[in-house]
Scaffold this active site. Sequence first.
Site, PDB file in Angstrom:
ATOM      1  N   GLY A  15       1.571  -1.437 -13.186  1.00 11.39           N
ATOM      2  CA  GLY A  15       2.145  -1.319 -12.080  1.00 11.39           C
ATOM      3  C   GLY A  15       2.443  -2.775 -11.526  1.00 11.39           C
ATOM      4  O   GLY A  15       3.147  -2.768 -10.307  1.00 11.39           O
ATOM      5  N   THR A  16       2.336  -3.734 -12.152  1.00  9.70           N
ATOM      6  CA  THR A  16       2.294  -5.277 -11.711  1.00  9.70           C
ATOM      7  C   THR A  16       3.846  -5.738 -12.085  1.00  9.70           C
ATOM      8  O   THR A  16       4.117  -6.727 -11.548  1.00  9.70           O
ATOM      9  CB  THR A  16       1.273  -5.879 -12.192  1.00  9.70           C
ATOM     10  OG1 THR A  16       1.396  -5.668 -13.768  1.00  9.70           O
ATOM     11  CG2 THR A  16      -0.027  -5.742 -11.913  1.00  9.70           C
ATOM     12  N   ILE A  70       6.615 -19.175 -13.329  1.00 11.41           N
ATOM     13  CA  ILE A  70       6.578 -17.644 -12.672  1.00 11.41           C
ATOM     14  C   ILE A  70       8.042 -16.855 -13.077  1.00 11.41           C
ATOM     15  O   ILE A  70       9.103 -17.448 -12.639  1.00 11.41           O
ATOM     16  CB  ILE A  70       6.643 -17.781 -11.052  1.00 11.41           C
ATOM     17  CG1 ILE A  70       5.450 -18.597 -10.717  1.00 11.41           C
ATOM     18  CG2 ILE A  70       6.693 -16.624 -10.479  1.00 11.41           C
ATOM     19  CD1 ILE A  70       4.107 -18.169 -11.111  1.00 11.41           C
ATOM     20  N   LEU A  71       7.900 -15.876 -13.806  1.00  8.21           N
ATOM     21  CA  LEU A  71       8.774 -15.152 -14.399  1.00  8.21           C
ATOM     22  C   LEU A  71       9.747 -14.327 -13.394  1.00  8.21           C
ATOM     23  O   LEU A  71      10.817 -14.242 -13.627  1.00  8.21           O
ATOM     24  CB  LEU A  71       8.378 -13.976 -15.270  1.00  8.21           C
ATOM     25  CG  LEU A  71       7.726 -14.732 -16.691  1.00  8.21           C
ATOM     26  CD1 LEU A  71       7.026 -13.464 -17.295  1.00  8.21           C
ATOM     27  CD2 LEU A  71       8.630 -15.469 -17.441  1.00  8.21           C
ATOM     28  N   GLU A  77      -5.286 -12.068 -11.927  1.00 13.08           N
ATOM     29  CA  GLU A  77      -6.494 -12.450 -11.472  1.00 13.08           C
ATOM     30  C   GLU A  77      -6.879 -13.576 -10.567  1.00 13.08           C
ATOM     31  O   GLU A  77      -7.878 -13.337  -9.846  1.00 13.08           O
ATOM     32  CB  GLU A  77      -7.656 -12.344 -12.844  1.00 13.08           C
ATOM     33  CG  GLU A  77      -7.393 -11.033 -13.455  1.00 13.08           C
ATOM     34  CD  GLU A  77      -7.973 -10.982 -14.691  1.00 13.08           C
ATOM     35  OE1 GLU A  77      -9.019 -10.609 -14.869  1.00 13.08           O
ATOM     36  OE2 GLU A  77      -6.943 -11.299 -15.522  1.00 13.08           O
TER      37      GLU A  77
END
Lengths: 783, 328
Positions: free
Chosen positions: A488-489, A667-668, A743
């Site tokens: 869901g991320t 960071i994609l 995380e």
Amino acid sequence: MELDIEPNFADTNPKAGVVGQPLTRVDGRAKVTGAAKYSAEYNNVPGLVHGVFKTSDVAKGRITGFDASAAQRAPGVLAILTHQNLPKLAITPDTPEGKKAIGMGVQMGFLPLTSDQIYYAAQPVALVVADTLERAQYAATLLKVQVATEVPTVSYQDPKAKLFDPTKLTVGKTENQPKRGDAQTAFASAPIQLTATYHHAITHHNPMEPGATIAHWEAPDRVTVYDTTQGITWTQKSLSAMLGLPVDQVRVVNKYLGGGFGCKGSTWPHTILTIQAAKAVGRPVKLALTRPQQFTSMGHREDQEQTLRLGATKEGKLLALLHEKTSTTSAWDNYAETNAKIVDLLYDCPHFEAQTQLARANVMTSTYMRAPGEAPGSFAIECAMDDLAYRVGLDPIQIRLLNYAEKDPSTGKPWSSKSLKECYARGAELFGWSKRNPKNGATRAGKTLVGWGMATASYPVHSGQGNARVRLYADGHAVVQAGATDLGTGTYTVITQVAADSLGITPDKIRFELGDSALPSTIVSGGSMAAGTVSSSVYLAAQDVWQKLTKVAVLDKKSPLYQAKPADVEVVKGRLQLKANPSKGEEFAALMQRASMGDVEGIATGRYGAGYESAQAALNASKTKKDDAGEHSMHSFGAHFCEVHVDPELGTVRVTRWVSVVAGGRILNPKTARSQIMGGSIFGIGAALMEGTNRDPNLARYTNASLADYHVCVNLDIPDMTVEFIDEHDPYINAMGVKGIGEISIVGTSAAVGNAIFHATGRRLRALPITPDKVLDAMRQPA
Amino acid sequence: MNDFSYTQAATAKEATGILKDQPTAAYIAGGTTLLDMMKANLLEPPQLVDINSLPFKGIEQTKDGLRIGAMERMSAVGEHPLLVQQFPAVSQSLLLAASPQLRNMASIGGNILQRTRCGYFRDAAFPCNKRVPGSGCPAIAGDNHNLAILGVSESCIANSYPGDLSVALAAFDAVLTLENQKGKQRRVPITEFYLLPGKTPQKETVLEPGELIVAVTIPTATHAQRSTYLKVRERSSYAYALASAAVGLDVQGGTIRSARVALGGVGAQPWRSREAEKVLTGQPATEATFRAAATAALREAQPRSENGYKVELAQNTLVRALQQVAGA
């Protein structure tokens, strides 16, 4: 042409494509319209029937018999399965050999319904199968279980509990008692000595979607399992071992996951028991855990205490850190989060020592939960650093800079990249930290006390490996495949972006398929590894496509690249061209059409993390560092800043401002990344202020196993959050330079809250969650 | 869940008639408590009688005060201008409760009859004197963090009514109109509606079998107009009170002419504190008076292993609420 190094994507047109752009979720529409199918929603499996667990009332005992007469007579009942009649498995995880064969996918060393023993409250003792869910539920209430009850051990705090020193934990490579230097001696002679104990309540992952399985035996030796798992490859392997089937005869499907946070990282009893139930009744069976069952079926973060001793010079320079942890484990496993890891590596400290103790109790086994070890470990070290700052009269950021670790103190290795100073500086700027009153309890707003706190975050880059396949069609569309899962991320979205740039086509031309063990196998979506591993695999699979097409081009007399050396050819936005003369070249579509190629497929293995750092990768980054292969310590870093309002008379704490700054490599997608960081921080604020599962101190059964009584944050608990990323280029991690951010946002979070409460009130609260009763109690003590 | 039949009743007579024939049937309005309990196998009624069509509706001014039909929904009542104007504490008690979705479903009558959130009552695997008389109360030596300290007994320490509305209603002398199976109506002050646990914690109200709540009437008063409901909980919304206070003051020239005080979250029932009111009445509206009232309100508290904090928390909550109303 052989590709002898992993090309560094970071160096190929970083600004030109969609990677790094805030693309809206590609699966968003499917989710909000209900088209997205979750594991429990494959209701069109022909002949589907329903399974329900009958669970134990007591936490310890032995099943002496069943009275199933009424349940069997109930309408629609197909089977009542117990340890007496459940079809036998080839291997169970309760022997060392079984555990080894089953592998990492099953963490739990005991399988209910395989013996008459009851080890924990709400343990399944029977599985009732009926034609409808309601009939199965009703029949389960009619089933009577006779139990010889015994007095349970409740936790490590139970006087009956026996503490022991596990030589090796069930999960985690960390040796139990890491040691550097002579911490005891260094501590004993340190001018400043701080000792404190920290307590953590039991916390539960509580994903929005509870665990669920649909098992469909398509042939006597072939089963398809729709399962709420974060790692279909692990699940497939574990199930095949337990069932005694070749891996290819077990298919695991998970197209959408409603959160996991680690509790879906292993295969749990309900999955294998549902498969056996389907075998027993000869029909596909669905079993969906209820919310109360979720609290006792897929692990939790264990109740624990940590004592941290910190020795420092008068100026605040660390001399020694000694960490001890005591926690509860189940009757059969040795699971404990390894909190000491982060205590060991966060600051420059010459002497370090850690110990772990466990106590067996009648509880369900605990498991990985978002930043296992780092989340609670950071609470201890980051509160202690705050204490040290006050003790020596330094600002909390200053004390951290004074002890800044320029290399990894736990291994002595250089960092592959570390932008923590930038995180501190940017976070302080965004928060307005320079205006902080250094005095405790000095700022009031009406009836409340206002406090500002901060903490460091860090999370390791684990090592991962996985495969991906790319099929590029001549019409300019592509199908990209990897057996990953999207919790869901945003995995669907970010991998679509990577594929788009790798293939030089727009995201709308790409269909990224995941969540099926029939696809190329890859890593579990856990340990923050998925984005780094899968993006690398897809990028490299695209390179495989270009290599194949380059070979076709240089052999094609009609191609402008005819007879060129493959090594002289480059691909820019889908155009194959000569590096030396870009005007000489052609689009892939033209080449493929002329060659009558409807499509071309590439496949590759992507690797990620220090375990796969290669000499070539090191060379690729810096020509002078060719000997550094495998020699880097790889971590993400970040800093959280928090403002709280504490009501000293009512005991309530409200977070009123929040800033997180994270350095996590490339960071994609800043939009999905921001959501990840916000989600993790909210998760951490929940753990800091309200989350806790209570176990009755005599009966060892949870008393608040529901979302009404187990409190997670509501909207009103969370202020506007500011999240920023430090632009970081890490050449050693992998082809994509992605560290992973699933995380890190929960690491240091509860310490930032606790430090803000200390600043507000002058009281240090070291037991989580910090609920009003504890604040009132602290306010009665002198500051 | 067991199989059950479902009937819609058009009139009170029809509804009560069904329960006369089938005493173990249950009325259902919003269903927000009943269905939860049925799903947890805590209640297994063979028949549900839907009373949503009953004409117990309307919010109107009467000579006795504001009359609220028992079938009105929490959200509609909480936002009603007459209530907001005349009984701010009652309005707040409704709007600080539950979630918007639940408030849109739950009826006023059902709210008054909601059941305890005691974790031992809500899990059929535990012994519980309220659920299974005589089986014991593990909460007394167990997890009693959220449970009551006033009006409790050796049989039960649950907050029988865990909610908010009845706390405010108790403060402002609300009267319930009940209708029995013979169609006869009676009026019961809400302070006499709930029963203390004593040795029979399973008996929670004076409601007779089959009897329905028809309406709630709250008498208009100056102290009700100047009132507030303060609720303290672990998170900012969607949680039951650890402690709450419904207070109203009529202050003239700095002296309290009349006061109303009720506490939530701490009592075995919504806890009207006439002791606190006595301390307040005729005294200056100062913190010292409020503090004395709070001490009086909690004098009979019987804390257990984990809920001792509630004594201080309830006192501070009450003082804060009084300060807010007094404008101090």
